[in-house]
Enzyme design. Structure first.
Site, PDB file in Angstrom:
ATOM      1  CG  ASN A 107      -1.852   1.172   1.268  1.00 49.66           C
ATOM      2  OD1 ASN A 107      -2.426   1.534   0.234  1.00 49.66           O
ATOM      3  ND2 ASN A 107      -2.015   1.799   2.418  1.00 49.66           N
ATOM      4  CG  HIS A 109      -0.826   6.133   4.618  1.00 48.64           C
ATOM      5  ND1 HIS A 109      -2.201   6.016   4.635  1.00 48.64           N
ATOM      6  CD2 HIS A 109      -0.508   7.028   5.582  1.00 48.64           C
ATOM      7  CE1 HIS A 109      -2.682   6.815   5.581  1.00 48.64           C
ATOM      8  NE2 HIS A 109      -1.674   7.428   6.169  1.00 48.64           N
ATOM      9  CD  GLU A 143      -1.578  -2.650  14.372  1.00 46.47           C
ATOM     10  OE1 GLU A 143      -1.381  -1.611  14.986  1.00 46.47           O
ATOM     11  OE2 GLU A 143      -0.795  -3.625  14.407  1.00 46.47           O
ATOM     12  CG  ASP A 145      -2.961   3.205   6.780  1.00 42.21           C
ATOM     13  OD1 ASP A 145      -2.932   2.579   5.709  1.00 42.21           O
ATOM     14  OD2 ASP A 145      -3.775   4.112   7.016  1.00 42.21           O
ATOM     15  CD  GLU A 174       0.839   9.382  -2.517  1.00 42.03           C
ATOM     16  OE1 GLU A 174       0.207   8.470  -3.068  1.00 42.03           O
ATOM     17  OE2 GLU A 174       0.280  10.233  -1.792  1.00 42.03           O
TER      18      GLU A 174
HETATM   19  C1  GRF Z   1      -2.895   8.615  -2.769  1.00 39.78           C
HETATM   20  O1  GRF Z   1      -2.618   9.781  -2.042  1.00 39.78           O
HETATM   21  C2  GRF Z   1      -2.528   7.394  -1.966  1.00 39.78           C
HETATM   22  O2  GRF Z   1      -1.446   7.597  -1.126  1.00 39.78           O
HETATM   23  C3  GRF Z   1      -3.766   7.172  -1.135  1.00 39.78           C
HETATM   24  O3  GRF Z   1      -4.825   7.492  -1.999  1.00 39.78           O
HETATM   25  C4  GRF Z   1      -4.390   8.423  -2.985  1.00 39.78           C
HETATM   26  C5  GRF Z   1      -4.700   7.810  -4.307  1.00 39.78           C
HETATM   27  O4  GRF Z   1      -4.484   8.681  -5.385  1.00 39.78           O
HETATM   28  N1  GRF Z   1      -3.789   5.829  -0.608  1.00 39.78           N
HETATM   29  P1  GRF Z   1      -4.577   8.129  -6.879  1.00 39.78           P
HETATM   30  O5  GRF Z   1      -5.929   7.457  -7.037  1.00 39.78           O
HETATM   31  O6  GRF Z   1      -3.453   7.185  -7.101  1.00 39.78           O
HETATM   32  O7  GRF Z   1      -4.481   9.360  -7.735  1.00 39.78           O
END
Ligand code: GRF
Length: 196
Positions: A107, A109, A143, A145, A174
């Site tokens: 994931n 986050h 659990e 995140d 990201e």
């Molecule tokens: C991102 O900020 C990610 O970290 C969170 O949800 C958002 C998803 O954005 N889990 P996208 O759909 O990839 O544009």
């Protein structure tokens, strides 16, 4: 070549970053399926444009979470993925589902975990007066995140930041972080573990 199944619920900009990294050759993987729990998710169009098979598994059509997750499992298992990539997937997965794919679910986050699990992370960071903020890729455990961290990326919070400006800058991080973290894991360069 690692086989990825990507789970989304919305915009899919992280999915797009993975598609772009694969095309650019910086992520040696194949996205074998994009699955969304939301029929209207924009990310489905991104996948279709990239000729990636898509599937909608709408949680609303199931009587309860166990039935939804059972359908999700049935869809994923035959695909034999190496990793299940949660990219803005807005459902919390049960311990049963997570155990089926132990060590394979990742994931991303939008905070530096363990700070600010859950939602509204950028507003929380600003309310706290955080100087540093960022994003984390982690293995998913039962659990929320809280699984072992694979990689993170940081930025400095600016005095003039709002949740929106901060969120936009974190999202850019990201997009570089997720492909790099998957590559690190897939090549064995990153070997996450957690001592509790
Ligand atoms: C991102 O900020 C990610 O970290 C969170 O949800 C958002 C998803 O954005 N889990 P996208 O759909 O990839 O544009």
């Amino acid at each position: 070549m690692k086989r990825l199944v990507v789970l989304i619920s919305g915009n899919g900009s992280n999915l797009q970053a993975l598609i772009d990294a694969i095309i650019a050759g910086s992520l040696e993987a194949e996205i074998v399926q994009v699955l969304s729990n939301e029929p209207e998710a924009c990310g489905l169009l991104r996948a279709q444009q990239a000729h990636i098979p898509t599937m909608v598994c709408a949680h609303k059509h199931f009587p309860h979470k166990a039935a939804f997750e059972s359908a999700l499992k049935d869809a994923i298992l035959p695909l034999k993925p190496d990793y299940i990539i949660l990219a803005g997937f807005m459902r919390i997965l049960s311990a049963d589902f997570v155990h089926t794919f132990e060590g394979q679910i990742l994931n991303i986050h939008p905070s530096l975990l363990p700070r600010y699990p859950g939602l509204h992370t950028h507003a929380q960071a600003l309310a706290d007066g955080a100087k540093i903020h960022g994003a984390t890729v982690h293995l998913v455990t039962a659990e929320l995140d809280a699984g072992p961290i694979i990689a993170y990326s940081t930025l400095e919070v600016r005095p003039e930041d709002t949740p929106e400006t901060l969120g936009a800058r974190v999202l850019k991080l990201e997009h570089r972080l997720y492909p790099a973290a998957i590559t690190g894991l897939a090549t064995g360069r990153i070997c996450p573990f957690q001592v509790k």
